[in-house]
Scaffold this active site. Structure first.
Site, PDB file in Angstrom:
ATOM      1  N   LYS A 279      -0.306  -1.307   2.900  1.00 22.08           N
ATOM      2  CA  LYS A 279      -1.077  -2.544   3.056  1.00 22.08           C
ATOM      3  C   LYS A 279      -0.528  -3.308   4.255  1.00 22.08           C
ATOM      4  O   LYS A 279       0.671  -3.601   4.331  1.00 22.08           O
ATOM      5  CB  LYS A 279      -0.926  -3.356   1.774  1.00 22.08           C
TER       6      LYS A 279
HETATM    7  C1  E4P Z   1      -4.805  -7.988  -3.479  1.00 17.59           C
HETATM    8  O1  E4P Z   1      -4.933  -7.070  -2.735  1.00 17.59           O
HETATM    9  C2  E4P Z   1      -4.547  -9.364  -3.000  1.00 17.59           C
HETATM   10  O2  E4P Z   1      -3.276  -9.472  -2.460  1.00 17.59           O
HETATM   11  C3  E4P Z   1      -4.771 -10.310  -4.149  1.00 17.59           C
HETATM   12  O3  E4P Z   1      -6.010 -10.039  -4.748  1.00 17.59           O
HETATM   13  C4  E4P Z   1      -4.668 -11.770  -3.758  1.00 17.59           C
HETATM   14  O4  E4P Z   1      -5.032 -12.551  -4.866  1.00 17.59           O
HETATM   15  P1  E4P Z   1      -4.749 -14.122  -4.958  1.00 17.59           P
HETATM   16  O5  E4P Z   1      -5.616 -14.803  -3.946  1.00 17.59           O
HETATM   17  O6  E4P Z   1      -5.144 -14.479  -6.363  1.00 17.59           O
HETATM   18  O7  E4P Z   1      -3.295 -14.330  -4.684  1.00 17.59           O
END
Ligand code: E4P
Length: 214
Positions: A83
């Site tokens: 990522k």
């Molecule tokens: C996943 O890939 C993301 O990092 C995550 O969904 C972020 O979520 P949040 O906005 O609730 O922190």
């Protein structure tokens, strides 16, 4: 639509996997920090539970650092996806990682033009953060619609991974738009099952069933 769980918590991931509906997992540094486990150990454990793409995020913000971390993450297990943040060095890393056969998930996407850049760089997944856009009084799901249109216009293979999901309505709308994947916190996965009429109807069937011999 594929279901990923958005979590770094091993017990939560096990619970969702037991439902038999899980296609993958997304983590981020904030989610993994809550678990308190070292990142590589946590990612390796998740790979033992779910057989599907598991996203592990780099912390570096420069190309060389992201490449070094990305290669290390990819070495943990064949299902690991690196990522990478949607910044210029990040997309440069995406291109090189792709050339090395390593899949990437481009994160922190908040505009359709950013998603276009990620697809051109060769990202395997794009993660638009819907809930965080809603938090700014804008319609997060509109971004999903724009990205799907653009990707279809040009036949990009990058999968649209709806992230920052906060409610069952987000899941419903993502599915209506034809998003490839929705990554969902455990609480929201559990909410998807719920309907009061299901509970009332089930209670009545059981009560009536007991009135007669089997
Ligand atoms: C996943 O890939 C993301 O990092 C995550 O969904 C972020 O979520 P949040 O906005 O609730 O922190």
């Amino acid at each position: 639509m594929k279901f990923f769980i958005d979590s770094g918590d091993i017990e939560e991931i096990k619970k969702a996997a037991a439902m038999g509906l899980l296609d993958g997992v997304t983590t981020n540094p904030s989610l993994l920090a809550k678990s308190g486990k070292p990142t590589k150990k946590a990612l390796a454990e998740i790979c033992e539970i779910v057989d599907g793409p598991i996203s592990g995020e780099v912390l570096s913000t420069d190309y060389e650092g992201m490449m070094r971390e990305g290669r290390e993450i990819a070495k943990i297990h064949k299902n690991l996806v690196v990522k990478v943040p949607l910044i210029p060095d990040g997309l440069r890393a995406v291109k090189t990682l792709k050339d090395e056969g390593i899949r990437t998930n481009v994160t922190l996407c908040f505009s359709a033009n950013q998603a276009l850049l990620a697809a051109k760089a060769g990202a395997s997944f794009i993660s638009p953060f819907i809930g965080r856009i809603d938090d700014t009084s804008h319609e997060g799901m509109h971004l999903i619609e724009q990205i799907i249109t653009i990707y279809q216009n040009y036949g990009f293979h990058t999968e649209v991974l709806v992230a920052s999901v906060r409610s069952p309505v987000h899941v419903l709308e993502a599915a209506q738009l034809g998003a490839d994947i929705c990554t969902i916190p455990l609480k929201v996965i559990e909410q998807l099952f719920y309907h009061p009429l299901t509970d009332i109807g089930l209670k009545k069937f059981i009560e009536d069933g007991k009135k007669i011999p089997v």
